[in-house]
Design an enzyme around this catalytic site. Sequence first.
Site, PDB file in Angstrom:
ATOM      1  N   GLU A   1      -9.803  -2.178   4.767  1.00 46.90           N
ATOM      2  CA  GLU A   1     -10.431  -1.905   6.145  1.00 46.90           C
ATOM      3  C   GLU A   1     -11.596  -2.865   6.049  1.00 46.90           C
ATOM      4  O   GLU A   1     -12.042  -3.457   5.104  1.00 46.90           O
ATOM      5  CB  GLU A   1     -10.717  -0.261   5.966  1.00 46.90           C
ATOM      6  CG  GLU A   1      -9.795   0.639   5.985  1.00 46.90           C
ATOM      7  CD  GLU A   1      -8.707   0.453   7.386  1.00 46.90           C
ATOM      8  OE1 GLU A   1      -8.593  -0.611   8.065  1.00 46.90           O
ATOM      9  OE2 GLU A   1      -8.160   1.702   7.501  1.00 46.90           O
TER      10      GLU A   1
ATOM     11  N   ASP B   1      -7.636  -2.907  13.718  1.00 47.17           N
ATOM     12  CA  ASP B   1      -9.019  -3.148  13.078  1.00 47.17           C
ATOM     13  C   ASP B   1      -8.992  -4.363  12.180  1.00 47.17           C
ATOM     14  O   ASP B   1     -10.117  -4.717  11.613  1.00 47.17           O
ATOM     15  CB  ASP B   1      -9.622  -1.927  12.507  1.00 47.17           C
ATOM     16  CG  ASP B   1      -8.810  -1.596  11.070  1.00 47.17           C
ATOM     17  OD1 ASP B   1      -7.731  -2.322  10.653  1.00 47.17           O
ATOM     18  OD2 ASP B   1      -9.222  -0.727  10.344  1.00 47.17           O
TER      19      ASP B   1
ATOM     20  N   HIS C   1      -7.341  -5.116   9.517  1.00 43.44           N
ATOM     21  CA  HIS C   1      -6.992  -4.961   8.181  1.00 43.44           C
ATOM     22  C   HIS C   1      -5.449  -5.462   8.026  1.00 43.44           C
ATOM     23  O   HIS C   1      -4.690  -5.926   8.753  1.00 43.44           O
ATOM     24  CB  HIS C   1      -6.815  -3.335   7.777  1.00 43.44           C
ATOM     25  CG  HIS C   1      -5.774  -2.578   8.168  1.00 43.44           C
ATOM     26  ND1 HIS C   1      -5.940  -1.189   8.303  1.00 43.44           N
ATOM     27  CD2 HIS C   1      -4.452  -2.764   8.694  1.00 43.44           C
ATOM     28  CE1 HIS C   1      -4.739  -0.781   8.867  1.00 43.44           C
ATOM     29  NE2 HIS C   1      -4.171  -1.671   9.138  1.00 43.44           N
TER      30      HIS C   1
ATOM     31  N   ASP D   1       0.792  -1.312   0.105  1.00 42.48           N
ATOM     32  CA  ASP D   1       0.007   0.208   0.133  1.00 42.48           C
ATOM     33  C   ASP D   1       0.830   1.174   0.174  1.00 42.48           C
ATOM     34  O   ASP D   1       1.922   1.200   0.168  1.00 42.48           O
ATOM     35  CB  ASP D   1      -0.904   0.020   1.088  1.00 42.48           C
ATOM     36  CG  ASP D   1      -0.393  -0.507   2.507  1.00 42.48           C
ATOM     37  OD1 ASP D   1       0.995  -0.529   2.742  1.00 42.48           O
ATOM     38  OD2 ASP D   1      -0.965  -1.016   3.435  1.00 42.48           O
TER      39      ASP D   1
HETATM   40  P1  PGA Z   1       2.136  -1.997  12.757  1.00 44.59           P
HETATM   41  O1  PGA Z   1       1.004  -1.756  11.464  1.00 44.59           O
HETATM   42  O2  PGA Z   1       3.016  -2.843  12.256  1.00 44.59           O
HETATM   43  O3  PGA Z   1       2.613  -0.284  12.850  1.00 44.59           O
HETATM   44  O4  PGA Z   1       1.294  -2.302  13.973  1.00 44.59           O
HETATM   45  C1  PGA Z   1       0.364  -3.109  11.000  1.00 44.59           C
HETATM   46  C2  PGA Z   1      -0.648  -2.777  10.103  1.00 44.59           C
HETATM   47  O5  PGA Z   1      -1.475  -1.832  10.317  1.00 44.59           O
HETATM   48  O6  PGA Z   1      -1.075  -3.370   9.130  1.00 44.59           O
END
Ligand code: PGA
Length: 261
Positions: A143, A136, A138, A67
């Site tokens: 999302e 969440d 994702h 992304d």
């Molecule tokens: P993080 O993010 O490694 O900073 O917890 C993971 C994500 O949001 O996919």
Amino acid sequence: MEVIICENSKKAAKLTAKMIANAINEMPNLNLGLATGATMEPVYAELVQMNCSGKVDFAGVRTFNLDEYVGLGPNNKNSYRYYMDSNLFDKINILKSSTHLPDGLALDENKECERYDQLIKKLGGIDLQLLGIGNDGHIGFNEPMSSFASKTRVKVLTPETYKQNSIYFNPPESMPKRAYTMGVGTILNSKQIIMLITGKKKANIAAQAIEGPLTSMVTGSAIQLHQNVTVILDEDASSNLKMKDYYNFAFKNNPKWAKYQ
Ligand code: PGA
């Protein structure tokens, strides 16, 4: 799905890096799908070390990131291009032209999504996709309620994701509210998936993705549909899993994991 629980986050990151390096050693022209976020930083640090000490060669590897924020270019410190360059690409022997992310500055968003999916296809698809998971649930920026069949597109981020990631922006309100993301369908098309989850904060969502019902409310649960998934967790992130004893037993007793014990 196979689940490996490591003593701590350092060991989990090391194991993840080792699996990636082994995949590259077996297939030097691997198409590698990459993820960003705090969880991945120690994995990239380990891969840099392994590259410097001659244990893995990135010369033939092509990468595709999950992304990128809409509106952020490579010079913006919060763009994922900047994250990838500074954490990995600038420190290893990969050809910059072999590293791919959606272009956050593209003028036509729909065309950019189409270009990215076509590029992945044209170059032979993703052999190994690295995934984290958001608070969440994702994967990428898919999302809740993202279709399991989705392709690369622009998603509006949830307030939870906004809260999770805006701490990196100065001021926090400058964080874009939309991002390009590979779709859940794009991710499921990869030949192999490694998901890394660390930290107490992720224990609840990890259990939902791994052992919970298959639901687009937790897009991480889509990995249950894939034939070749390894989830690597530290003790903290594994604390809500029901089948922990079985996962540990399988890791010890499956000969394929002997080289990682
Ligand atoms: P993080 O993010 O490694 O900073 O917890 C993971 C994500 O949001 O996919």
